[in-house]
Scaffold this active site. Structure first.
Site, PDB file in Angstrom:
ATOM      1  N   LYS A   4       0.844  -1.204   0.000  1.00  0.00           N
ATOM      2  CA  LYS A   4       0.000   0.000   0.000  1.00  0.00           C
ATOM      3  C   LYS A   4       0.875   1.247   0.000  1.00  0.00           C
ATOM      4  O   LYS A   4       0.628   2.195  -0.745  1.00  0.00           O
ATOM      5  CB  LYS A   4      -0.931  -0.006   1.227  1.00  0.00           C
ATOM      6  CG  LYS A   4      -2.074  -0.998   1.069  1.00  0.00           C
ATOM      7  CD  LYS A   4      -2.829  -1.245   2.358  1.00  0.00           C
ATOM      8  CE  LYS A   4      -3.792  -2.407   2.153  1.00  0.00           C
ATOM      9  NZ  LYS A   4      -4.405  -2.899   3.377  1.00  0.00           N
TER      10      LYS A   4
ATOM     11  N   GLN B 293      -4.754  -1.702   9.456  1.00  0.00           N
ATOM     12  CA  GLN B 293      -4.604  -3.015   8.825  1.00  0.00           C
ATOM     13  C   GLN B 293      -5.264  -4.087   9.705  1.00  0.00           C
ATOM     14  O   GLN B 293      -4.970  -4.187  10.895  1.00  0.00           O
ATOM     15  CB  GLN B 293      -3.102  -3.316   8.626  1.00  0.00           C
ATOM     16  CG  GLN B 293      -2.806  -4.613   7.909  1.00  0.00           C
ATOM     17  CD  GLN B 293      -3.306  -4.629   6.462  1.00  0.00           C
ATOM     18  OE1 GLN B 293      -3.266  -3.604   5.769  1.00  0.00           O
ATOM     19  NE2 GLN B 293      -3.799  -5.765   6.020  1.00  0.00           N
TER      20      GLN B 293
ATOM     21  N   ASP C 111     -11.130   2.749   3.871  1.00  0.00           N
ATOM     22  CA  ASP C 111     -11.459   1.327   3.754  1.00  0.00           C
ATOM     23  C   ASP C 111     -12.972   1.133   3.671  1.00  0.00           C
ATOM     24  O   ASP C 111     -13.444   0.040   3.372  1.00  0.00           O
ATOM     25  CB  ASP C 111     -10.909   0.578   4.982  1.00  0.00           C
ATOM     26  CG  ASP C 111      -9.928  -0.513   4.598  1.00  0.00           C
ATOM     27  OD1 ASP C 111      -9.745  -0.719   3.393  1.00  0.00           O
ATOM     28  OD2 ASP C 111      -9.349  -1.136   5.511  1.00  0.00           O
TER      29      ASP C 111
END
Ligand code: NAP
Length: 305
Positions: free
Chosen positions: A60, A104, A129
């Site tokens: 990422k 994460q 997200d």
């Protein structure tokens, strides 16, 4: 519908599409810098030292930098409490240079933090997200928001196929908050007739045989067999499963669909790897770009399907 083509001999090329998206983002970031003098920035929090999670975060970071975004990484100890993780999130919520915040997942077992509390501590406008209750609700209501990256990637791939999604029977197998539920809502928005299957579904094979589109998000290697699927259907395989190769000499990655069996029957299929997987980070970066503009009251550039 768009045919500028992601498909070659039945294979839907997510790698190629994700590259095209990232090239587009790069150009849009340069324009934003020139016109408004800012660079979108993504902050990633990783808790603990799980090697797979660190590889995901590294990718990422790498791809954020490649498109010209600012990128920050915060590594917290595995035993961090919910309060400590949320303290870091709040600092980023209040940092005007940060446009996207991602934690994460999964969090390490040793941490007592509840994932839903951590996710919901992220400001909805920075929740790139798209997993917070606010953005999940906006997706269900059909409002504008930031929506999960993997399902968004599946929809982009579907929209590039030479078919009209409206009225198609779509079967989503899996009902997680991360993949199954959001993609079911996105397919409804495209006017598909959607069925969601899960581990308690009876007659899954019959459901598969009736579907024009199958989205497999199960987490069981090669679970959906070629003989279960309808001729000329479209198969989007979200699964990422690491298994031993045939002679047990190394690990390979396979999807939830028996690719060799399915490719003879379907009209299009995403390979694993190289299908949905590469689309995820590209869509995360799209969300960061979109969020960075909305936060500054700038009309976000729209990726042209
Ligand atoms: P998950 O949270 O474990 O959900 C799996 C879903 O599959 C559950 O809803 C479960 O049903 C259902 N299921 C399990 N066994 C089944 C069966 N025998 N028949 C029908 N349904 C069954 O997994 P996830 O996070 O959604 O991820 C799914 C897969 O996608 C995994 O392989 C994951 O690695 C992969 N993934 C890939 C990406 C990417 O970037 N490509 C991103 C995220 C996830 P119940 O609800 O009844 O338990």
């Amino acid at each position: 519908m768009n045919t500028n083509s992601v498909i070659n001999s039945k294979i839907i090329d997510g790698k190629k599409k994700s590259l095209a998206i990232r090239e587009w983002i790069k150009v849009e970031i340069l324009k934003l810098k020139e016109s408004y003098n800012f660079i979108p920035g993504l902050a990633v929090i990783i808790v603990g030292d799980d090697p797979a999670s660190h590889i995901y975060v590294k990718n990422k970071e790498k791809q954020s930098i490649e498109v010209g975004m600012n990128s920050w990484k915060y590594v917290l100890p595995a035993n961090s409490s919910e309060k400590q993780i949320i303290y870091q999130i709040n600092k980023l919520n209040n940092d005007s240079n940060v446009d996207g915040i991602l934690v994460q997942l999964p969090l390490p077992k040793i941490s007592n933090a509840l994932e839903r509390n951590v996710i919901n501590a992220i400001s909805p406008e920075k929740d790139v997200d798209g997993l917070s209750i606010v953005n999940s609700g906006k997706l269900v209501y059909g409002d504008n928001g930031l929506f999960p990256a993997t399902p968004s990637g599946c929809i982009i791939l579907l929209k590039h196929l030479p078919i009209n999604l409206s009225g198609k029977k779509a079967l989503v197998i899996g009902r997680s908050n991360l993949v199954g539920k959001p993609i079911a809502n996105m397919l409804l928005k495209e006017n598909c007739t959607v069925t969601v299957a899960h581990s308690k579904t009876k007659n899954l094979i019959e459901e598969c045989k009736e579907a024009d589109i199958i989205i497999a998000a199960i987490g069981i290697p090669n679970f959906i067999k070629g003989e279960w699927i309808k001729k000329d259907s479209i198969i989007i395989d979200v699964g990422i499963n690491r298994i031993d190769n045939i002679d047990n000499t190394q690990k390979v990655i396979v999807g939830d669909v028996d690719y060799e069996g399915a490719i003879n029957v379907c009209s299009a299929i995403t390979p694993v790897p190289g299908g949905v997987g590469p689309m995820t980070i590209a869509c995360l970066l799209l969300n960061t770009l979109k969020g960075s503009c909305i936060r500054r009251n700038i009309e976000p550039p729209v990726y042209n399907f």
